[in-house]
Design an enzyme around this catalytic site. Structure first.
Site, PDB file in Angstrom:
ATOM      1  N   LYS A 147      26.812  31.155   6.159  1.00  0.00           N
ATOM      2  CA  LYS A 147      26.473  29.957   6.909  1.00  0.00           C
ATOM      3  C   LYS A 147      27.544  29.703   7.958  1.00  0.00           C
ATOM      4  O   LYS A 147      28.688  30.074   7.701  1.00  0.00           O
ATOM      5  CB  LYS A 147      26.283  28.725   6.016  1.00  0.00           C
ATOM      6  CG  LYS A 147      27.337  28.473   4.924  1.00  0.00           C
ATOM      7  CD  LYS A 147      28.786  28.250   5.238  1.00  0.00           C
ATOM      8  CE  LYS A 147      29.260  27.262   6.199  1.00  0.00           C
ATOM      9  NZ  LYS A 147      30.780  27.251   6.291  1.00  0.00           N
ATOM     10  N   TYR A 171      27.153  21.379   5.309  1.00  0.00           N
ATOM     11  CA  TYR A 171      26.932  21.096   3.880  1.00  0.00           C
ATOM     12  C   TYR A 171      26.239  19.749   3.691  1.00  0.00           C
ATOM     13  O   TYR A 171      25.426  19.585   2.779  1.00  0.00           O
ATOM     14  CB  TYR A 171      28.258  21.117   3.108  1.00  0.00           C
ATOM     15  CG  TYR A 171      28.801  22.503   2.889  1.00  0.00           C
ATOM     16  CD1 TYR A 171      28.365  23.271   1.808  1.00  0.00           C
ATOM     17  CD2 TYR A 171      29.737  23.058   3.745  1.00  0.00           C
ATOM     18  CE1 TYR A 171      28.858  24.547   1.606  1.00  0.00           C
ATOM     19  CE2 TYR A 171      30.232  24.336   3.551  1.00  0.00           C
ATOM     20  CZ  TYR A 171      29.790  25.078   2.474  1.00  0.00           C
ATOM     21  OH  TYR A 171      30.272  26.343   2.270  1.00  0.00           O
TER      22      TYR A 171
HETATM   23  P1  NAD Z   1      38.158  34.744   8.345  1.00  0.00           P
HETATM   24  O1  NAD Z   1      38.771  34.533   9.674  1.00  0.00           O
HETATM   25  O2  NAD Z   1      39.038  34.659   7.151  1.00  0.00           O
HETATM   26  O3  NAD Z   1      37.425  36.160   8.300  1.00  0.00           O
HETATM   27  C1  NAD Z   1      36.603  36.609   9.357  1.00  0.00           C
HETATM   28  C2  NAD Z   1      36.656  38.119   9.399  1.00  0.00           C
HETATM   29  O4  NAD Z   1      35.870  38.578  10.492  1.00  0.00           O
HETATM   30  C3  NAD Z   1      38.065  38.674   9.598  1.00  0.00           C
HETATM   31  O5  NAD Z   1      38.295  39.725   8.701  1.00  0.00           O
HETATM   32  C4  NAD Z   1      38.063  39.184  11.031  1.00  0.00           C
HETATM   33  O6  NAD Z   1      38.909  40.292  11.214  1.00  0.00           O
HETATM   34  C5  NAD Z   1      36.607  39.586  11.198  1.00  0.00           C
HETATM   35  N1  NAD Z   1      36.173  39.673  12.587  1.00  0.00           N
HETATM   36  C6  NAD Z   1      35.331  40.612  13.042  1.00  0.00           C
HETATM   37  N2  NAD Z   1      35.138  40.469  14.364  1.00  0.00           N
HETATM   38  C7  NAD Z   1      35.895  39.432  14.756  1.00  0.00           C
HETATM   39  C8  NAD Z   1      36.102  38.796  16.010  1.00  0.00           C
HETATM   40  N3  NAD Z   1      35.501  39.225  17.134  1.00  0.00           N
HETATM   41  N4  NAD Z   1      36.919  37.734  16.050  1.00  0.00           N
HETATM   42  C9  NAD Z   1      37.505  37.270  14.931  1.00  0.00           C
HETATM   43  N5  NAD Z   1      37.336  37.832  13.707  1.00  0.00           N
HETATM   44  C10 NAD Z   1      36.535  38.899  13.620  1.00  0.00           C
HETATM   45  O7  NAD Z   1      36.961  33.699   8.233  1.00  0.00           O
HETATM   46  P2  NAD Z   1      36.200  33.286   6.900  1.00  0.00           P
HETATM   47  O8  NAD Z   1      36.756  32.017   6.405  1.00  0.00           O
HETATM   48  O9  NAD Z   1      36.120  34.437   5.987  1.00  0.00           O
HETATM   49  O10 NAD Z   1      34.728  32.941   7.486  1.00  0.00           O
HETATM   50  C11 NAD Z   1      33.789  33.948   7.790  1.00  0.00           C
HETATM   51  C12 NAD Z   1      32.363  33.379   7.694  1.00  0.00           C
HETATM   52  O11 NAD Z   1      32.151  32.940   6.357  1.00  0.00           O
HETATM   53  C13 NAD Z   1      32.098  32.169   8.582  1.00  0.00           C
HETATM   54  O12 NAD Z   1      30.795  32.221   9.094  1.00  0.00           O
HETATM   55  C14 NAD Z   1      32.257  30.980   7.652  1.00  0.00           C
HETATM   56  O13 NAD Z   1      31.473  29.850   8.027  1.00  0.00           O
HETATM   57  C15 NAD Z   1      31.749  31.571   6.346  1.00  0.00           C
HETATM   58  N6  NAD Z   1      32.354  30.925   5.166  1.00  0.00           N
HETATM   59  C16 NAD Z   1      31.544  30.486   4.174  1.00  0.00           C
HETATM   60  C17 NAD Z   1      32.079  29.873   3.061  1.00  0.00           C
HETATM   61  C18 NAD Z   1      31.175  29.420   1.942  1.00  0.00           C
HETATM   62  O14 NAD Z   1      31.664  28.746   1.033  1.00  0.00           O
HETATM   63  N7  NAD Z   1      29.909  29.792   1.940  1.00  0.00           N
HETATM   64  C19 NAD Z   1      33.447  29.682   2.959  1.00  0.00           C
HETATM   65  C20 NAD Z   1      34.274  30.170   3.979  1.00  0.00           C
HETATM   66  C21 NAD Z   1      33.712  30.785   5.087  1.00  0.00           C
END
Ligand code: NAD
Length: 368
Positions: free
Chosen positions: A134, A219
């Site tokens: 999401k 949420y």
């Molecule tokens: P994060 O920054 O920790 O991880 C993102 C990953 O994507 C990194 O490994 C990064 O290297 C990679 N990536 C690939 N292409 C990229 C680019 N062009 N620019 C930046 N990063 C790039 O973020 P996260 O917290 O893991 O969030 C990722 C997704 O998961 C989001 O859509 C967020 O909304 C979702 N999320 C959901 C929940 C949940 O509880 N359902 C919780 C956290 C995050």
């Protein structure tokens, strides 16, 4: 990362090392399971991808078999931690080749919001099932294109709505469906935290395509729908910004919004990146009420109704989610609350309406 998230992550991490059920029962279940297993590759090896991968270790019906990342060092690390063979590792240029890999049934996309649209469409074209985090898309138009692409390719599109499998949440939904709260009159959803590092992608308009609303306000949007049990027909919204340096144009800091439902219920919600201690749902009906606080963090979720405390056990959300999603994709199971692309499209239609209402000051009619 803010203190609330730190706290929730510590709790969730300790939950990961605890068995989800008494050890003997768990071992017996694992040993006796000889049904189909969903083989999953994770795309985007960041914070949430790691959480999902760790949680999947406790799954019986889902197994991490592949990775997609632009960072070779991360791929090496994951190969070591999860025993992933070289032939199941891809980068962002060559991941269309998952098409020919029988070790991968589904790809779980955990990259920044703006990337989901194209990545989902490419995975669908490769003929693999798609699970996307999401917000599935950054607006309703993109969401519809993703749904259409998956339909055309004959693959399913699921979205990481982990709360749709959370036991206390499901108990409230059961009680509401059973008429135990009477006619539903009101929902309140307060979702937010104080965001840290100003350089992170969540505060970058190009990658986040919004601000708190896309990340945490969603949420309250989604929760209003599954708690009230109806689809809203109008929305009004007001935006406030106290820190225009940190929250640039197009990155919302705080938005209050109100939803109207066909049965007469109203919802009053808050989405923010600038206040802590906001993770609370309250549902009020003519005969009773339900409260979840915390309501959508990684848990333990806590809650009560007019009949007393909710006592359903804490589960690791991502383990249960992946177990249930394997059931949906492999066995055609139907979840109590949908987790498909159409479900996400409804949230994005509402979010489009919220942004429009906040900008114009007008009430926006919704057609979900
Ligand atoms: P994060 O920054 O920790 O991880 C993102 C990953 O994507 C990194 O490994 C990064 O290297 C990679 N990536 C690939 N292409 C990229 C680019 N062009 N620019 C930046 N990063 C790039 O973020 P996260 O917290 O893991 O969030 C990722 C997704 O998961 C989001 O859509 C967020 O909304 C979702 N999320 C959901 C929940 C949940 O509880 N359902 C919780 C956290 C995050």
């Amino acid at each position: 990362m803010n203190s609330r998230r730190d706290f929730l992550q510590k709790i969730a991490a300790s939950a990961l090392v605890m068995p989800l059920m008494p050890l003997a029962g768990w071992a017996a279940r694992v040993n006796h399971y000889d049904g189909p297993v969903l083989k999953v590759a994770i795309m985007g090896l960041g914070s949430y991808g790691n959480r999902v991968a760790e949680a999947m270790k406790a799954c019986v019906k889902a197994k991490l078999t592949g990775v997609i990342s632009g960072t070779p060092a991360k791929i090496k690390d994951w190969q070591g931690r999860f025993g992933i063979p070289e032939k199941n590792c891809y980068n962002y240029d060559n991941f269309d080749q998952v098409k020919n890999n029988p070790d991968i049934d589904a790809v779980y996309i955990t990259t920044p919001n703006a990337l989901h649209h194209d990545q989902v469409i490419r995975i669908a074209a490769a003929g693999k099932q798609v699970i996307c985090e999401k917000p599935m898309a950054v607006n309703a138009k993109e969401a519809q294109e993703m749904i259409d692409a998956c339909k055309k390719a004959g693959v399913q599109l699921l979205v990481g709505y982990r709360m749709h499998f959370e036991p206390k949440t499901l108990e409230i939904i059961r009680m509401r469906n059973n008429g135990e709260f009477g006619k539903i009159m009101f929902f309140q959803g307060q979702c937010g935290f104080r965001i840290g590092d100003p350089t992170q992608w969540r505060l970058n308009k190009q990658l986040a395509c919004g601000g708190a609303m896309m990340d945490i306000g969603i949420y309250a949007v989604n929760g209003a729908r599954y708690m009230v049990g109806e689809e809203p027909v109008w929305v009004t919204a007001q935006e406030t910004k106290t820190d225009p340096v940190k929250f640039k144009p197009g990155v919302d800091e705080t938005i209050q919004f109100q939803l109207g439902f066909p049965g007469g219920a109203v919802a009053s919600c808050l989405s923010t990146y600038n206040m802590n201690n906001l993770d609370r749902f309250f549902l009020n009906g003519e005969k009773g009420f339900a409260e979840l606080w915390p309501s959508t963090g990684y848990g333990p979720i806590k809650g009560r109704t007019n009949k007393g405390e909710l006592t359903q056990p804490h589960v690791t959300h991502q383990t249960v989610q992946m177990e249930e999603m394997a059931g949906i994709l492999l066995e055609g199971k139907q979840p109590t609350v949908a987790v498909n692309g159409e479900e996400a499209l409804k949230d994005l239609k509402i979010i489009d309406g919220i942004y429009q209402a906040a900008k114009t000051g007008q009430k926006v009619n919704l057609h979900l």
